[in-house]
Design a protein around this motif. Structure first.
Motif, PDB file in Angstrom:
ATOM      1  N   ILE A 107      36.571 -58.914   2.771  1.00 36.70           N
ATOM      2  CA  ILE A 107      36.954 -57.526   3.058  1.00 36.70           C
ATOM      3  C   ILE A 107      37.683 -57.447   4.398  1.00 36.70           C
ATOM      4  N   ALA A 108      37.129 -58.116   5.424  1.00 38.96           N
ATOM      5  CA  ALA A 108      37.779 -58.104   6.738  1.00 38.96           C
ATOM      6  C   ALA A 108      39.166 -58.744   6.678  1.00 38.96           C
ATOM      7  N   ALA A 109      39.288 -59.835   5.914  1.00 43.47           N
ATOM      8  CA  ALA A 109      40.591 -60.506   5.798  1.00 43.47           C
ATOM      9  C   ALA A 109      41.596 -59.627   5.060  1.00 43.47           C
ATOM     10  N   TRP A 110      41.125 -58.928   4.015  1.00 40.05           N
ATOM     11  CA  TRP A 110      42.046 -58.031   3.286  1.00 40.05           C
ATOM     12  C   TRP A 110      42.528 -56.905   4.190  1.00 40.05           C
ATOM     13  N   LEU A 111      41.602 -56.373   5.020  1.00 44.53           N
ATOM     14  CA  LEU A 111      41.996 -55.329   5.958  1.00 44.53           C
ATOM     15  C   LEU A 111      43.058 -55.853   6.927  1.00 44.53           C
ATOM     16  N   ALA A 112      42.877 -57.084   7.388  1.00 49.75           N
ATOM     17  CA  ALA A 112      43.860 -57.677   8.305  1.00 49.75           C
ATOM     18  C   ALA A 112      45.222 -57.830   7.626  1.00 49.75           C
ATOM     19  N   MET A 113      45.257 -58.356   6.365  1.00 46.32           N
ATOM     20  CA  MET A 113      46.529 -58.561   5.671  1.00 46.32           C
ATOM     21  C   MET A 113      47.176 -57.232   5.288  1.00 46.32           C
ATOM     22  N   ASN A 114      46.365 -56.249   4.968  1.00 48.55           N
ATOM     23  CA  ASN A 114      46.913 -54.933   4.636  1.00 48.55           C
ATOM     24  C   ASN A 114      47.579 -54.300   5.856  1.00 48.55           C
ATOM     25  N   THR A 115      46.965 -54.517   7.023  1.00 49.30           N
ATOM     26  CA  THR A 115      47.577 -54.006   8.262  1.00 49.30           C
ATOM     27  C   THR A 115      48.892 -54.711   8.544  1.00 49.30           C
ATOM     28  N   LEU A 116      48.918 -56.021   8.301  1.00 50.53           N
ATOM     29  CA  LEU A 116      50.132 -56.793   8.605  1.00 50.53           C
ATOM     30  C   LEU A 116      51.246 -56.571   7.585  1.00 50.53           C
ATOM     31  N   SER A 117      50.933 -55.961   6.439  1.00 53.09           N
ATOM     32  CA  SER A 117      51.968 -55.757   5.423  1.00 53.09           C
ATOM     33  C   SER A 117      52.922 -54.641   5.801  1.00 53.09           C
ATOM     34  N   HIS A 118      52.577 -53.803   6.784  1.00 49.92           N
ATOM     35  CA  HIS A 118      53.471 -52.756   7.251  1.00 49.92           C
ATOM     36  C   HIS A 118      54.449 -53.340   8.263  1.00 49.92           C
ATOM     37  N   ALA A 119      55.708 -52.948   8.113  1.00 47.34           N
ATOM     38  CA  ALA A 119      56.752 -53.551   8.953  1.00 47.34           C
ATOM     39  C   ALA A 119      56.521 -53.277  10.426  1.00 47.34           C
ATOM     40  N   ARG A 120      56.292 -52.036  10.766  1.00 45.34           N
ATOM     41  CA  ARG A 120      56.077 -51.675  12.166  1.00 45.34           C
ATOM     42  C   ARG A 120      55.003 -50.595  12.237  1.00 45.34           C
ATOM     43  N   LEU A 121      53.986 -50.833  13.118  1.00 49.90           N
ATOM     44  CA  LEU A 121      52.924 -49.862  13.361  1.00 49.90           C
ATOM     45  C   LEU A 121      52.788 -49.637  14.856  1.00 49.90           C
ATOM     46  N   PRO A 122      52.314 -48.453  15.269  1.00 50.04           N
ATOM     47  CA  PRO A 122      52.042 -48.259  16.700  1.00 50.04           C
ATOM     48  C   PRO A 122      50.940 -49.207  17.170  1.00 50.04           C
ATOM     49  N   LEU A 123      50.941 -49.471  18.446  1.00 49.20           N
ATOM     50  CA  LEU A 123      49.952 -50.408  18.984  1.00 49.20           C
ATOM     51  C   LEU A 123      48.530 -49.902  18.777  1.00 49.20           C
ATOM     52  N   TRP A 124      48.344 -48.585  18.869  1.00 51.38           N
ATOM     53  CA  TRP A 124      46.977 -48.080  18.699  1.00 51.38           C
ATOM     54  C   TRP A 124      46.453 -48.331  17.296  1.00 51.38           C
ATOM     55  N   ARG A 125      47.365 -48.373  16.283  1.00 51.99           N
ATOM     56  CA  ARG A 125      46.927 -48.686  14.922  1.00 51.99           C
ATOM     57  C   ARG A 125      46.466 -50.134  14.826  1.00 51.99           C
ATOM     58  N   TYR A 126      47.174 -51.026  15.547  1.00 51.93           N
ATOM     59  CA  TYR A 126      46.713 -52.419  15.590  1.00 51.93           C
ATOM     60  C   TYR A 126      45.364 -52.513  16.288  1.00 51.93           C
ATOM     61  N   GLY A 127      45.143 -51.700  17.327  1.00 51.30           N
ATOM     62  CA  GLY A 127      43.858 -51.715  18.030  1.00 51.30           C
ATOM     63  C   GLY A 127      42.714 -51.275  17.140  1.00 51.30           C
ATOM     64  N   VAL A 128      42.933 -50.187  16.398  1.00 51.27           N
ATOM     65  CA  VAL A 128      41.897 -49.707  15.481  1.00 51.27           C
ATOM     66  C   VAL A 128      41.596 -50.755  14.417  1.00 51.27           C
ATOM     67  N   ALA A 129      42.667 -51.328  13.857  1.00 48.17           N
ATOM     68  CA  ALA A 129      42.466 -52.340  12.820  1.00 48.17           C
ATOM     69  C   ALA A 129      41.722 -53.551  13.359  1.00 48.17           C
ATOM     70  N   SER A 130      42.041 -53.953  14.599  1.00 50.60           N
ATOM     71  CA  SER A 130      41.351 -55.120  15.174  1.00 50.60           C
ATOM     72  C   SER A 130      39.868 -54.843  15.388  1.00 50.60           C
ATOM     73  N   VAL A 131      39.508 -53.600  15.702  1.00 46.78           N
ATOM     74  CA  VAL A 131      38.083 -53.252  15.853  1.00 46.78           C
ATOM     75  C   VAL A 131      37.350 -53.425  14.530  1.00 46.78           C
ATOM     76  N   TRP A 132      37.947 -52.885  13.459  1.00 45.56           N
ATOM     77  CA  TRP A 132      37.288 -53.008  12.160  1.00 45.56           C
ATOM     78  C   TRP A 132      37.241 -54.462  11.691  1.00 45.56           C
ATOM     79  N   ILE A 133      38.315 -55.189  11.927  1.00 44.77           N
ATOM     80  CA  ILE A 133      38.323 -56.603  11.519  1.00 44.77           C
ATOM     81  C   ILE A 133      37.297 -57.386  12.327  1.00 44.77           C
ATOM     82  N   GLY A 134      37.237 -57.140  13.654  1.00 49.06           N
ATOM     83  CA  GLY A 134      36.240 -57.819  14.489  1.00 49.06           C
ATOM     84  C   GLY A 134      34.831 -57.498  14.060  1.00 49.06           C
ATOM     85  N   LEU A 135      34.559 -56.223  13.730  1.00 51.42           N
ATOM     86  CA  LEU A 135      33.228 -55.854  13.239  1.00 51.42           C
ATOM     87  C   LEU A 135      32.919 -56.565  11.931  1.00 51.42           C
ATOM     88  N   GLY A 136      33.921 -56.681  11.068  1.00 51.62           N
ATOM     89  CA  GLY A 136      33.691 -57.359   9.796  1.00 51.62           C
ATOM     90  C   GLY A 136      33.372 -58.824   9.996  1.00 51.62           C
TER      91      GLY A 136
END
Length: 760
Positions: A107-136
């Motif tokens: 699940i954590a890996a899918w969340l990481a790949m789903n985040t990376l599938s977007h061409a460009r995201l704001p840095l804060w979106r990467y921060g939020v995603a990294s929190v959830w991935i780290g928790l996973g």
């Protein structure tokens, strides 16, 4: 706080417990690090693969492949690291919790790949995603720790647990940012940087795991002693799991690499196809440019020649007739000169449309060969089809055309040749159609003519005459001058001679100017011929002056084409200087139409010539379109009345009135009047009565060679008071003995009549 049998915030017991000391197998730790590095590289590579895939289905596929590689790598690293754990305890792993940890990792890996599938995201979106991935990842780790079952109780230090969670979040954020950076790169340096980043990320993942291990404390209950166990099977299991994980990750990376190469090949193939398409379009465009006229969108000369050759081959093979029709717009140059080339281009478009609309679109080929020349290929059943088409075109051309605020009607001259009667090759048919076109122009334009064999004979003769005339000018052989007296009525004597050029041809005999002047004008020889006549006339005038005729003047005709040459004044001055003749003894005759052709430049040149002291005469007056407003501005001395107004006097009252009006007008403009073509005493008496200044014609003498000039002048001087010039004496019959042989023969008369408008 207890969860799954683990004590997270619970303090260690004060007594009765035994803290178990543990170590790690360095080989398995190294294997865990390698698996973590491979998983990190797979994550970076899959993220790059997802960003470069265009189809949504392929993007979903590679997201799941990347998620599986990342989850499998992290989970395998965790499990291998747990196998590296060595403690004096009997430890086994519970399968349900172990599988649950794998699911959490997925699940954590899918969340990481789903985040990376977007061409460009704001840095804060990467921060939020990294929190959830780290928790996973942390959850996966501690669930995996809970799957480890032994007699010891597990306690965790909160600070180290928090540190492991921060390490997991930081590692996740670093992986996301690095994947974002590496998605658009290429080259060897990019690949090396990706390898280095994978090593760092692998180390961070291992650090997170062992930070969680360091937070753990194993405590045996009171009365329980450590039991040493053999750990050799852990090494074998760890090696097996490492190989499996690396094979899975390697397969994913290999598949990504193969897909990348395949996509590059597909992209290259699409690029090649695009280039081929562009080349096809360029070829079509080049063919359009090469075979079609850009202005009228008709076939041009090259395309016409190609189609002509194909149709000719078809007719030669299967039989049938083919007509070639040449069209030339009459007086088209006037449009360009008066309204400009843009207006001329617009007119050509309209004319092209008229021609196209007059043809049979499915059978006939219409081409623009250049300028105002068009050509049509016609499939024939009989010759009348070509005639009917030409007549339709000529009728269509009579429709008024609006251009530049004016309504105008253009006409066309048409020449037609027919296959196989008039030729068997493209060149022969085109040449013969061109000859027929020139016949239409010579017939007064706005006409059509079919080719005939006589045209070819005439063209061959003209080509031969052109070459021989060129040789005659170069070698100064065959050309000679004849002179016709001009009689001064007031002084009762001959005061002028008109120089008339002749060509003593070795095969055709003595040729008058109408046989070769047009050839000289059409082939660029007229300037050289005019200069020869000028120099020869000046030399002959010098000869006559030395032989007792020093008061004579010689009139030399000038071609209309020569009036456009600035060098004409210099050539006249050079001829006078070379022959040592006074400028006042030379008179230059120019036709009325030549003067009015380009009045601005003509006026400047005539003033320059007049400044030399040379007299100027307007020839053939009354046959052109001169304006009195311009006529009074020209630096003229003499006006010559055309013979066409004299020949019917005294029978034509209208001609007599016209001649009277011209004489009065000329004297009003302070011009002397010469009347040419005088052949009878009645004509001479009429002209003398109304104040004409000079007479010229067969009543005096026909043109004679230089050797006979002095004899003719002497005879005219002796007889100027005799019956031949006495109004009360009947006119002698032509050809009568003693009449100076003044009777003209018809051929010579008409030959000289045509020379008045041309250079003699």
């Amino acid at each position: 706080m207890d969860w799954l049998g683990l004590h997270f915030i619970t303090e260690l017991p004060d007594s009765g417990q035994l803290v178990v000391h543990y170590t790690h197998n360095p080989v398995l730790v190294l294997l865990a690090y390698l698996v973590a590095c491979a998983a990190s590289f797979a994550t970076l590579d899959m993220a790059e693969r997802v960003s470069h895939v265009e189809q949504p289905a392929s993007q979903r596929l590679w997201r799941w492949v990347g998620a599986c590689c990342l989850a499998g790598g992290i989970w395998s690293m965790h499990f291998i690291a747990m196998l590296a754990f060595e403690a004096p305890l009997a430890i086994h792993h519970q399968l349900p919790l172990t599988l649950l940890s794998l699911l959490i990792a997925l699940i954590a890996a899918w969340l990481a790949m789903n985040t990376l599938s977007h061409a460009r995201l704001p840095l804060w979106r990467y921060g939020v995603a990294s929190v959830w991935i780290g928790l996973g990842i942390s959850c996966m780790h501690y669930v995996g720790m809970a799957a480890m079952h032994s007699h010891a109780e597990v306690y965790y230090q909160p600070l180290l647990m928090g540190l492991s969670l921060l390490v997991a979040i930081a590692c996740s954020l670093a992986a996301l940012l690095l994947s974002r950076h590496f998605r658009d790169g290429s080259g060897m340096f990019h690949q090396l940087l990706k390898y280095a980043s994978s090593l760092v990320l692998g180390a961070a993942i291992v650090l997170m795991h062992f930070t969680g291990i360091w937070a753990m404390t194993l405590v045996l209950p009171a009365g329980t002693l450590p039991v040493p166990t053999a750990q050799s099977d852990h090494l074998q299991l760890g090696l097996t799991l490492s190989v499996i994980a690396l094979l899975i990750i390697g397969s994913g990376i290999s598949a990504a690499l193969a897909d990348k190469k395949l996509q590059h090949k597909e992209r290259d193939l699409r690029r090649v196809n695009a280039l081929l398409s562009q080349l096809d379009q360029a070829r079509v465009s080049l063919q359009q440019v090469a075979h079609y006229d850009a202005l009228t969108n008709l076939i041009n000369r090259r395309g016409f020649n190609q189609l002509f050759a194909e149709k000719l081959l078809e007719k030669t093979t299967f039989g049938g007739s083919l007509a070639v029709m040449f069209l030339d717009i009459d007086h088209f140059k006037r449009i360009n000169d008066s309204l400009g080339h843009d207006a001329g281009d617009e007119l050509l478009k309209v004319i092209a449309g008229h021609i196209k609309n007059s043809t049979r679109s499915h059978e006939d080929v219409v081409a623009r060969l250049g300028g105002d020349e068009f050509c049509i290929l016609i499939n024939l059943h009989d010759r009348d089809e070509a005639r009917h088409l030409a007549e339709r075109i000529m009728q269509k051309m009579k429709e008024p055309i609006e251009l530049g605020g004016r309504r105008m009607v253009m006409t066309t001259s048409i020449g037609i040749s027919v296959f196989p009667d008039d030729g068997k090759t493209c060149e022969e048919l085109l040449k013969n159609a061109d000859l027929a076109l020139y016949q239409s122009k010579d017939a007064g334009r706005n006409n059509l003519h079919f080719f005939s064999s006589s045209l070819k004979t005439r063209a061959t003769l003209e080509l031969q005459l052109e070459e021989e005339l060129r040789n005659a000018l170069r070698d100064d052989q065959g050309l000679l001058l004849h002179y016709q007296p001009i009689y001064d009525l007031k002084r009762a004597r001959v005061t002028k001679l008109e120089a008339l050029v002749r060509w003593q041809h070795p095969q055709h005999g003595l040729l008058t100017p109408d046989r070769f002047i047009s050839i000289a004008e059409a082939n660029g020889l007229i300037a050289e011929l005019d200069n020869w006549v000028l120099r020869k006339a000046c030399a002959d005038l010098a000869y006559l002056s030395r032989n007792g005729n020093g008061e004579l003047k010689i009139a030399v005709n000038c071609s209309a084409l020569n009036l456009t040459r600035e060098a004409l004044a210099e050539e006249i001055e050079s001829a006078l200087t070379t022959a040592k003749v006074a400028p006042q003894q030379l008179e230059l005759e120019v036709t009325e139409n030549a003067l009015m052709g380009n009045i601005a430049s003509t006026l400047a040149l005539l003033k320059q010539i007049r400044g030399l002291g040379v007299s100027l005469s307007i020839d053939d007056f009354g046959t052109g379109y001169s304006s009195l407003a311009y006529l009074k501005r020209l630096p003229l001395n003499t006006l010559k009345i055309d013979r066409s107004f004299i020949q019917d006097i005294p029978k034509s009252t209208q001609d007599m009135e016209i001649v009277q009006a011209i004489i009065v007008m000329a004297h009003t403009l302070h011009l002397q009047v010469v009347t040419e073509g005088v052949e009878t005493l009645e004509q001479q008496q009429f002209l003398e009565h109304y104040g004409c200044d000079y007479l010229q014609g067969y009543l005096l003498s026909r043109p004679v060679p230089l050797q006979e000039v002095c004899g003719v002048l002497d005879e005219l001087d002796r007889r100027h008071t005799s019956a031949a010039l006495n109004p009360r004496t009947p006119a002698p019959d032509r050809g009568e003995p003693g009449s100076l042989d003044l009777a003209p023969d018809s051929l010579a008369h008409h030959a000289d009549a045509s020379t008045v408008q041309l250079t003699r």
